[in-house]
Write a protein that holds these residues in place. Structure first.
Motif, PDB file in Angstrom:
ATOM      1  N   LEU A   1       0.833  -1.211   0.000  1.00 41.02           N
ATOM      2  CA  LEU A   1       0.000   0.000   0.000  1.00 41.02           C
ATOM      3  C   LEU A   1       0.861   1.252   0.000  1.00 41.02           C
ATOM      4  CD1 LEU A   1      -2.839   1.187   0.122  1.00 41.02           C
ATOM      5  CD2 LEU A   1      -2.695   1.067   2.630  1.00 41.02           C
ATOM      6  N   SER A   2       1.949   1.224   0.736  1.00 39.43           N
ATOM      7  CA  SER A   2       2.836   2.388   0.790  1.00 39.43           C
ATOM      8  C   SER A   2       3.501   2.646  -0.561  1.00 39.43           C
ATOM      9  CB  SER A   2       3.898   2.175   1.874  1.00 39.43           C
ATOM     10  OG  SER A   2       4.813   3.245   1.890  1.00 39.43           O
ATOM     11  N   GLU A   3       3.971   1.590  -1.206  1.00 33.33           N
ATOM     12  CA  GLU A   3       4.592   1.756  -2.521  1.00 33.33           C
ATOM     13  C   GLU A   3       3.577   2.253  -3.551  1.00 33.33           C
ATOM     14  OE1 GLU A   3       6.399  -1.864  -3.630  1.00 33.33           O
ATOM     15  OE2 GLU A   3       7.933  -1.824  -2.063  1.00 33.33           O
ATOM     16  N   PHE A   4       2.347   1.756  -3.453  1.00 31.17           N
ATOM     17  CA  PHE A   4       1.313   2.198  -4.386  1.00 31.17           C
ATOM     18  C   PHE A   4       0.981   3.672  -4.187  1.00 31.17           C
ATOM     19  CE2 PHE A   4      -3.158   2.626  -5.702  1.00 31.17           C
ATOM     20  CZ  PHE A   4      -3.033   2.222  -7.025  1.00 31.17           C
ATOM     21  N   GLU A   5       0.978   4.135  -2.935  1.00 28.27           N
ATOM     22  CA  GLU A   5       0.721   5.545  -2.656  1.00 28.27           C
ATOM     23  C   GLU A   5       1.826   6.426  -3.216  1.00 28.27           C
ATOM     24  OE1 GLU A   5       0.338   5.820   1.535  1.00 28.27           O
ATOM     25  OE2 GLU A   5      -1.744   5.144   1.582  1.00 28.27           O
ATOM     26  N   GLN A   6       3.072   5.989  -3.077  1.00 26.37           N
ATOM     27  CA  GLN A   6       4.195   6.805  -3.552  1.00 26.37           C
ATOM     28  C   GLN A   6       4.277   6.835  -5.078  1.00 26.37           C
ATOM     29  OE1 GLN A   6       7.687   5.248  -1.660  1.00 26.37           O
ATOM     30  NE2 GLN A   6       7.033   5.820   0.400  1.00 26.37           N
ATOM     31  N   GLN A   7       4.033   5.694  -5.718  1.00 23.20           N
ATOM     32  CA  GLN A   7       4.174   5.623  -7.165  1.00 23.20           C
ATOM     33  C   GLN A   7       2.920   6.069  -7.905  1.00 23.20           C
ATOM     34  OE1 GLN A   7       5.415   1.664  -8.166  1.00 23.20           O
ATOM     35  NE2 GLN A   7       7.299   1.775  -6.943  1.00 23.20           N
ATOM     36  N   GLY A   8       1.754   5.840  -7.303  1.00 17.77           N
ATOM     37  CA  GLY A   8       0.520   6.156  -7.999  1.00 17.77           C
ATOM     38  C   GLY A   8      -0.017   7.543  -7.724  1.00 17.77           C
ATOM     39  N   GLY A   9       0.426   8.173  -6.651  1.00 11.13           N
ATOM     40  CA  GLY A   9      -0.057   9.497  -6.324  1.00 11.13           C
ATOM     41  C   GLY A   9      -1.474   9.525  -5.783  1.00 11.13           C
ATOM     42  N   PHE A  10      -1.897   8.445  -5.114  1.00  9.62           N
ATOM     43  CA  PHE A  10      -3.258   8.365  -4.567  1.00  9.62           C
ATOM     44  C   PHE A  10      -3.236   8.436  -3.028  1.00  9.62           C
ATOM     45  CE2 PHE A  10      -3.435   6.046  -8.589  1.00  9.62           C
ATOM     46  CZ  PHE A  10      -4.474   6.714  -9.210  1.00  9.62           C
ATOM     47  N   LYS A  11      -2.290   9.153  -2.466  1.00  9.47           N
ATOM     48  CA  LYS A  11      -2.145   9.163  -1.018  1.00  9.47           C
ATOM     49  C   LYS A  11      -3.386   9.740  -0.340  1.00  9.47           C
ATOM     50  CE  LYS A  11       1.018  10.620   2.638  1.00  9.47           C
ATOM     51  NZ  LYS A  11       2.285  11.311   2.952  1.00  9.47           N
TER      52      LYS A  11
ATOM     53  N   LEU B   1      -4.871  -4.235  -0.964  1.00  9.37           N
ATOM     54  CA  LEU B   1      -3.746  -4.946  -1.565  1.00  9.37           C
ATOM     55  C   LEU B   1      -3.339  -6.122  -0.687  1.00  9.37           C
ATOM     56  CD1 LEU B   1      -1.569  -1.913  -2.730  1.00  9.37           C
ATOM     57  CD2 LEU B   1      -3.237  -3.222  -4.045  1.00  9.37           C
ATOM     58  N   PRO B   2      -3.039  -7.273  -1.308  1.00 11.73           N
ATOM     59  CA  PRO B   2      -2.655  -8.446  -0.518  1.00 11.73           C
ATOM     60  C   PRO B   2      -1.151  -8.486  -0.269  1.00 11.73           C
ATOM     61  CG  PRO B   2      -2.874  -9.065  -2.797  1.00 11.73           C
ATOM     62  CD  PRO B   2      -3.183  -7.596  -2.739  1.00 11.73           C
ATOM     63  N   ALA B   3      -0.750  -9.367   0.625  1.00  9.84           N
ATOM     64  CA  ALA B   3       0.673  -9.646   0.818  1.00  9.84           C
ATOM     65  C   ALA B   3       1.197 -10.444  -0.373  1.00  9.84           C
ATOM     66  CB  ALA B   3       0.881 -10.414   2.109  1.00  9.84           C
ATOM     67  N   THR B   4       2.455 -10.193  -0.715  1.00 10.94           N
ATOM     68  CA  THR B   4       3.041 -10.806  -1.907  1.00 10.94           C
ATOM     69  C   THR B   4       4.432 -11.325  -1.579  1.00 10.94           C
ATOM     70  OG1 THR B   4       1.849  -9.197  -3.261  1.00 10.94           O
ATOM     71  CG2 THR B   4       3.600 -10.449  -4.342  1.00 10.94           C
ATOM     72  N   ILE B   5       4.744 -12.475  -2.148  1.00  6.40           N
ATOM     73  CA  ILE B   5       6.097 -13.030  -2.068  1.00  6.40           C
ATOM     74  C   ILE B   5       6.636 -13.126  -3.493  1.00  6.40           C
ATOM     75  CG2 ILE B   5       7.501 -15.036  -1.478  1.00  6.40           C
ATOM     76  CD1 ILE B   5       5.641 -15.603   0.808  1.00  6.40           C
ATOM     77  N   VAL B   6       7.783 -12.508  -3.719  1.00  3.32           N
ATOM     78  CA  VAL B   6       8.413 -12.511  -5.039  1.00  3.32           C
ATOM     79  C   VAL B   6       9.551 -13.515  -5.018  1.00  3.32           C
ATOM     80  CG1 VAL B   6       9.587 -11.137  -6.793  1.00  3.32           C
ATOM     81  CG2 VAL B   6       7.802 -10.102  -5.391  1.00  3.32           C
ATOM     82  N   LEU B   7       9.505 -14.465  -5.960  1.00  2.13           N
ATOM     83  CA  LEU B   7      10.499 -15.542  -6.050  1.00  2.13           C
ATOM     84  C   LEU B   7      11.280 -15.423  -7.349  1.00  2.13           C
ATOM     85  CD1 LEU B   7       8.128 -18.474  -5.028  1.00  2.13           C
ATOM     86  CD2 LEU B   7       9.639 -17.191  -3.516  1.00  2.13           C
ATOM     87  N   GLN B   8      12.546 -15.734  -7.259  1.00  2.00           N
ATOM     88  CA  GLN B   8      13.394 -15.765  -8.452  1.00  2.00           C
ATOM     89  C   GLN B   8      13.975 -17.165  -8.589  1.00  2.00           C
ATOM     90  OE1 GLN B   8      16.107 -12.494  -9.077  1.00  2.00           O
ATOM     91  NE2 GLN B   8      17.610 -13.844 -10.035  1.00  2.00           N
ATOM     92  N   PRO B   9      13.477 -17.947  -9.546  1.00  2.00           N
ATOM     93  CA  PRO B   9      13.997 -19.305  -9.713  1.00  2.00           C
ATOM     94  C   PRO B   9      15.453 -19.302 -10.176  1.00  2.00           C
ATOM     95  CG  PRO B   9      11.876 -19.035 -10.797  1.00  2.00           C
ATOM     96  CD  PRO B   9      12.358 -17.666 -10.436  1.00  2.00           C
ATOM     97  N   LYS B  10      16.160 -20.364  -9.825  1.00  2.00           N
ATOM     98  CA  LYS B  10      17.547 -20.477 -10.261  1.00  2.00           C
ATOM     99  C   LYS B  10      17.626 -20.710 -11.767  1.00  2.00           C
ATOM    100  CE  LYS B  10      19.439 -22.146  -5.884  1.00  2.00           C
ATOM    101  NZ  LYS B  10      20.161 -23.238  -5.201  1.00  2.00           N
ATOM    102  N   GLN B  11      16.713 -21.507 -12.305  1.00  2.00           N
ATOM    103  CA  GLN B  11      16.648 -21.723 -13.748  1.00  2.00           C
ATOM    104  C   GLN B  11      15.235 -22.115 -14.116  1.00  2.00           C
ATOM    105  OE1 GLN B  11      19.306 -24.859 -14.777  1.00  2.00           O
ATOM    106  NE2 GLN B  11      18.280 -26.415 -13.517  1.00  2.00           N
ATOM    107  N   VAL B  12      14.790 -21.585 -15.240  1.00  3.19           N
ATOM    108  CA  VAL B  12      13.455 -21.889 -15.748  1.00  3.19           C
ATOM    109  C   VAL B  12      13.630 -22.361 -17.186  1.00  3.19           C
ATOM    110  CG1 VAL B  12      11.166 -21.011 -16.244  1.00  3.19           C
ATOM    111  CG2 VAL B  12      12.393 -20.186 -14.247  1.00  3.19           C
ATOM    112  N   ASP B  13      13.446 -23.646 -17.399  1.00  2.95           N
ATOM    113  CA  ASP B  13      13.684 -24.257 -18.708  1.00  2.95           C
ATOM    114  C   ASP B  13      12.356 -24.524 -19.412  1.00  2.95           C
ATOM    115  OD1 ASP B  13      16.384 -24.273 -18.124  1.00  2.95           O
ATOM    116  OD2 ASP B  13      16.272 -26.242 -17.180  1.00  2.95           O
ATOM    117  N   GLY B  14      11.826 -23.500 -20.037  1.00  2.00           N
ATOM    118  CA  GLY B  14      10.652 -23.687 -20.867  1.00  2.00           C
ATOM    119  C   GLY B  14       9.348 -23.564 -20.113  1.00  2.00           C
TER     120      GLY B  14
END
Length: 351
Positions: free
Chosen positions: A149-159, A170-183
């Protein structure tokens, strides 16, 4: 007696030498007579080839001169060919630029896990800890609902607007970066595994748009090939009809030439070069149209790339692609003229 008889029939050495010399002189005279014949045949054959090439050269330039004597009609026909060629050429160019854009994407693929709004923070933290221990991912980042919510307020200008909301949308989010994605199959397998986590509402691959773009590009390539085939047929028909009218306008001249012994191959040469010149001129005009279209799209593409904070420009046609377009157009013109000449000249025969 027997010995004397044999001696009488045995030729002397001097007579043998004379016989051999006479045979050698006869062979030399025959070879000397054949040499002028061979040289004359070679000279005649060389002259025939020279006359053949000279006639082709004359017909080529005479055909061009005939076209230049009617500049308006020539320009209109070449413009029709150029329009038919510029459309598939522009589609090919756009597909090539889109492929270049997708190949520039070198960022690591990321997976976003969106939790349900009602998911408790303790369960989200527990899942975050479990994923940190998963060896399939090189990076795991947690974005809580408050941080989102804080990032959305700063970037979107809807404070000012978001302060009046009764709850956080807005829900909680987990961002994952796989080591390799083959297809796509491996991506789908990871997504199915992550969807089974309790409290996860949606799993999204940040590079899914790349796969969609590549699929659309493949579809565009096939559609472009089909379109190019149809427009190539249109070019052949346009040039064939133009050459047919030229043959009909010179019908009396063709009859006179055939009366003095000219063959169909001799008569059709100027018309073949006419089709070739129409194709070449149409290809050159098509290049001009394509570059004009690129110039018109330059500013809108620059504005769009600035909105996405990237630098992208439409690449023009390369020299090889331009030469290929002109050469292909010329070949299509030759084919169209040949198709018409084969049919029309058979119908024009002296009686």
């Amino acid at each position: 007696m027997k010995n004397n008889t044999r001696e009488n029939y045995r030729p002397k050495s001097g007579q043998q030498t004379k016989g051999r010399a006479s045979a050698a002189r006869q062979t030399a005279s025959v070879s000397q007579e054949s040499q002028p014949r061979k040289s004359a045949h070679r000279t005649h054959r060389t002259s025939e080839i020279g006359l053949f090439l000279l006639h082709h050269q004359q017909m080529m330039w005479q055909s061009l001169q005939r076209l230049l004597k009617a500049p308006v009609a020539t320009f209109m026909t070449a413009l029709m060919i150029a329009v038919a060629l510029s459309l598939p050429a522009m589609l090919y160019l756009l597909i090539e630029n889109a492929q270049t854009l997708s190949s520039r994407w070198d960022g690591a693929p990321q997976i976003s896990l969106f939790f349900e709004l009602e998911a408790p923070a303790e369960s989200v933290t527990e899942v975050f800890g479990q994923l940190q221990q998963d060896q399939r991912f090189s990076k795991v980042e947690l974005i809580t609902a408050e941080q989102a919510l804080s990032e959305f307020e700063q970037q979107g200008g809807f404070k000012g607007v978001l302060q009046h909301l009764s709850s956080n949308p807005l829900p909680a989010t987990i961002v994952l970066q796989p080591k390799q994605v083959d297809g796509a199959y491996h991506q789908q397998a990871i997504a199915e595994t992550l969807k089974q986590i309790k409290g996860v509402e949606q799993v999204q691959f940040d590079t899914a748009w790349i796969a969609r773009l590549n699929a659309m590009l493949q579809l565009g390539q096939r559609a472009g090939a089909m379109l190019a085939g149809l427009f190539a047929l249109a070019v052949i028909l346009v040039i064939a009809n133009t050459v047919r009218l030229a043959i009909e306008s010179r019908r009396e001249e063709i009859l006179v030439v055939k009366l003095v012994g000219a063959t169909n191959a001799y008569v059709r040469r100027p018309f073949l070069y006419m089709g070739l010149w129409f194709g070449v001129l149409g290809g050159l005009l098509a290049l001009v149209l394509v570059h004009c279209l690129i110039w018109l799209l330059t500013d809108p593409v620059a504005d769009l790339s600035q909105l996405y904070e990237t630098h992208f420009e439409i690449a023009a046609m390369t020299l090889d692609a331009s030469l290929l377009l002109v050469l292909t157009s010329g070949v299509l013109g030759w084919i169209g003229a040949l198709f018409t000449c084969q049919r029309q000249l058979r119908m024009i025969e002296p009686r």
